[in-house]
Design a protein around this motif. Structure first.
Motif, PDB file in Angstrom:
ATOM      1  N   GLY A  54      49.951  55.268  49.919  1.00  0.00           N
ATOM      2  CA  GLY A  54      48.738  53.945  49.747  1.00  0.00           C
ATOM      3  C   GLY A  54      49.581  52.755  50.036  1.00  0.00           C
ATOM      4  O   GLY A  54      48.830  51.662  49.216  1.00  0.00           O
ATOM      5  N   THR A  55      50.464  52.651  50.625  1.00  0.00           N
ATOM      6  CA  THR A  55      51.079  51.171  51.063  1.00  0.00           C
ATOM      7  C   THR A  55      50.402  50.340  51.938  1.00  0.00           C
ATOM      8  O   THR A  55      49.745  50.853  52.513  1.00  0.00           O
ATOM      9  CB  THR A  55      52.807  51.456  51.230  1.00  0.00           C
ATOM     10  OG1 THR A  55      52.414  51.965  52.798  1.00  0.00           O
ATOM     11  CG2 THR A  55      53.369  52.057  50.527  1.00  0.00           C
ATOM     12  N   SER A  56      50.597  49.148  52.050  1.00  0.00           N
ATOM     13  CA  SER A  56      50.151  48.245  52.890  1.00  0.00           C
ATOM     14  C   SER A  56      50.608  48.400  54.230  1.00  0.00           C
ATOM     15  O   SER A  56      51.794  48.802  54.601  1.00  0.00           O
ATOM     16  CB  SER A  56      50.443  46.776  52.633  1.00  0.00           C
ATOM     17  OG  SER A  56      50.057  46.436  51.092  1.00  0.00           O
ATOM     18  N   ASN A  57      50.182  47.999  55.350  1.00  0.00           N
ATOM     19  CA  ASN A  57      50.407  48.084  56.761  1.00  0.00           C
ATOM     20  C   ASN A  57      51.649  47.157  57.120  1.00  0.00           C
ATOM     21  O   ASN A  57      51.674  46.205  56.594  1.00  0.00           O
ATOM     22  CB  ASN A  57      49.195  47.701  57.716  1.00  0.00           C
ATOM     23  CG  ASN A  57      48.040  48.607  57.725  1.00  0.00           C
ATOM     24  OD1 ASN A  57      48.126  49.601  57.266  1.00  0.00           O
ATOM     25  ND2 ASN A  57      46.823  48.233  58.285  1.00  0.00           N
ATOM     26  N   ALA A  58      52.223  47.718  57.929  1.00  0.00           N
ATOM     27  CA  ALA A  58      53.485  47.146  58.572  1.00  0.00           C
ATOM     28  C   ALA A  58      54.404  46.659  57.578  1.00  0.00           C
ATOM     29  O   ALA A  58      55.275  45.601  57.676  1.00  0.00           O
ATOM     30  CB  ALA A  58      53.045  46.026  59.403  1.00  0.00           C
ATOM     31  N   VAL A  59      54.633  47.318  56.175  1.00  0.00           N
ATOM     32  CA  VAL A  59      55.699  46.746  55.440  1.00  0.00           C
ATOM     33  C   VAL A  59      56.848  47.804  55.349  1.00  0.00           C
ATOM     34  O   VAL A  59      56.656  48.985  55.522  1.00  0.00           O
ATOM     35  CB  VAL A  59      54.784  46.979  53.812  1.00  0.00           C
ATOM     36  CG1 VAL A  59      55.958  46.750  52.678  1.00  0.00           C
ATOM     37  CG2 VAL A  59      53.655  45.957  53.847  1.00  0.00           C
ATOM     38  N   ASP A  60      57.966  47.078  55.287  1.00  0.00           N
ATOM     39  CA  ASP A  60      59.058  47.671  55.077  1.00  0.00           C
ATOM     40  C   ASP A  60      59.371  48.323  54.015  1.00  0.00           C
ATOM     41  O   ASP A  60      59.108  47.684  52.706  1.00  0.00           O
ATOM     42  CB  ASP A  60      60.476  46.740  55.636  1.00  0.00           C
ATOM     43  CG  ASP A  60      60.395  46.673  57.232  1.00  0.00           C
ATOM     44  OD1 ASP A  60      59.424  46.808  57.845  1.00  0.00           O
ATOM     45  OD2 ASP A  60      61.174  45.793  57.712  1.00  0.00           O
ATOM     46  N   HIS A  61      60.042  49.669  53.836  1.00  0.00           N
ATOM     47  CA  HIS A  61      60.269  49.980  52.495  1.00  0.00           C
ATOM     48  C   HIS A  61      61.841  50.690  52.589  1.00  0.00           C
ATOM     49  O   HIS A  61      62.019  51.352  53.899  1.00  0.00           O
ATOM     50  CB  HIS A  61      59.304  51.421  52.097  1.00  0.00           C
ATOM     51  CG  HIS A  61      57.804  50.781  51.891  1.00  0.00           C
ATOM     52  ND1 HIS A  61      57.531  50.237  50.667  1.00  0.00           N
ATOM     53  CD2 HIS A  61      56.815  50.721  52.496  1.00  0.00           C
ATOM     54  CE1 HIS A  61      56.137  50.105  50.672  1.00  0.00           C
ATOM     55  NE2 HIS A  61      55.835  50.198  52.028  1.00  0.00           N
ATOM     56  N   TYR A  62      62.530  50.668  51.708  1.00  0.00           N
ATOM     57  CA  TYR A  62      63.963  51.327  51.754  1.00  0.00           C
ATOM     58  C   TYR A  62      64.032  52.532  50.672  1.00  0.00           C
ATOM     59  O   TYR A  62      63.566  52.253  49.487  1.00  0.00           O
ATOM     60  CB  TYR A  62      64.778  50.155  51.632  1.00  0.00           C
ATOM     61  CG  TYR A  62      64.926  49.075  52.764  1.00  0.00           C
ATOM     62  CD1 TYR A  62      65.618  49.468  53.810  1.00  0.00           C
ATOM     63  CD2 TYR A  62      63.897  48.088  52.774  1.00  0.00           C
ATOM     64  CE1 TYR A  62      65.486  48.439  54.819  1.00  0.00           C
ATOM     65  CE2 TYR A  62      63.921  46.892  53.683  1.00  0.00           C
ATOM     66  CZ  TYR A  62      64.727  47.215  54.903  1.00  0.00           C
ATOM     67  OH  TYR A  62      64.643  46.423  55.805  1.00  0.00           O
TER      68      TYR A  62
END
Length: 172
Positions: free
Chosen positions: A112-120
């Protein structure tokens, strides 16, 4: 070849029993002891992966000395995940290539994350295999997009974030 059979070898008073340089004794490692370790690492990041399926990032090969040996495999890679709706990374350890026997699978990341967000995220494994052979075994560490909402993934790979993999033969 000569053979000496004895019930016990004892050192003389004030001394120790030793083997000649370069001699490796067999049968002296207790069950659960480490017989050998093989390591591999890289500081090179993978290219961005947008295709489905698993993609090999590192391998190690080890030749068990006994069919009763276990192989303890560890692997770790820092990864960047870009999402459309879920930022999920799938990471696997295979015996053989990515079409071989899967022995460990992990899914990591938020949903359920936002569009085009980088996660590590750190893809990591610690697993024991029982190959039941004395033939060389290759283990493959792979990553892939863990959901349809994951846009792309890649390993970070740097001196500060190496991709590492180890295989240890454990006496059975």
């Amino acid at each position: 070849m000569s053979k000496i059979e004895v019930n016990e070898i004892a050192a003389r008073s004030g001394s120790t029993v030793s083997l000649a340089s370069g001699v490796t004794p067999s049968g002296f490692v207790p069950t659960g002891g480490i017989l050998q370790t093989v390591n591999n690492s890289t500081t090179t990041a993978t290219s961005t992966i947008t295709a489905s399926g698993q993609h090999s990032i590192l391998t190690v090969s080890i030749t068990p000395s006994s069919t009763s040996s276990k192989i303890f495999i560890t692997a770790q890679a820092s990864c960047q995940v870009v999402s459309a709706s879920n930022a999920i990374i799938a990471s696997d350890i295979y015996r053989g290539t990515t079409s071989g026997t899967i022995i460990s699978r992990n899914y990591d990341g938020p949903t359920g994350t936002s569009n085009a967000v980088d996660h590590y995220w750190t893809a990591h494994h610690a697993v024991v295999d029982s190959p039941n052979t004395t033939s060389a075994q290759t283990y493959t560490f792979s990553i892939g997009r863990g959901s349809g909402g994951t846009t792309s993934i890649k390993t970070v790979g740097s001196a500060a974030h190496p991709i590492v993999m180890s295989a240890m033969e454990i006496a059975g």
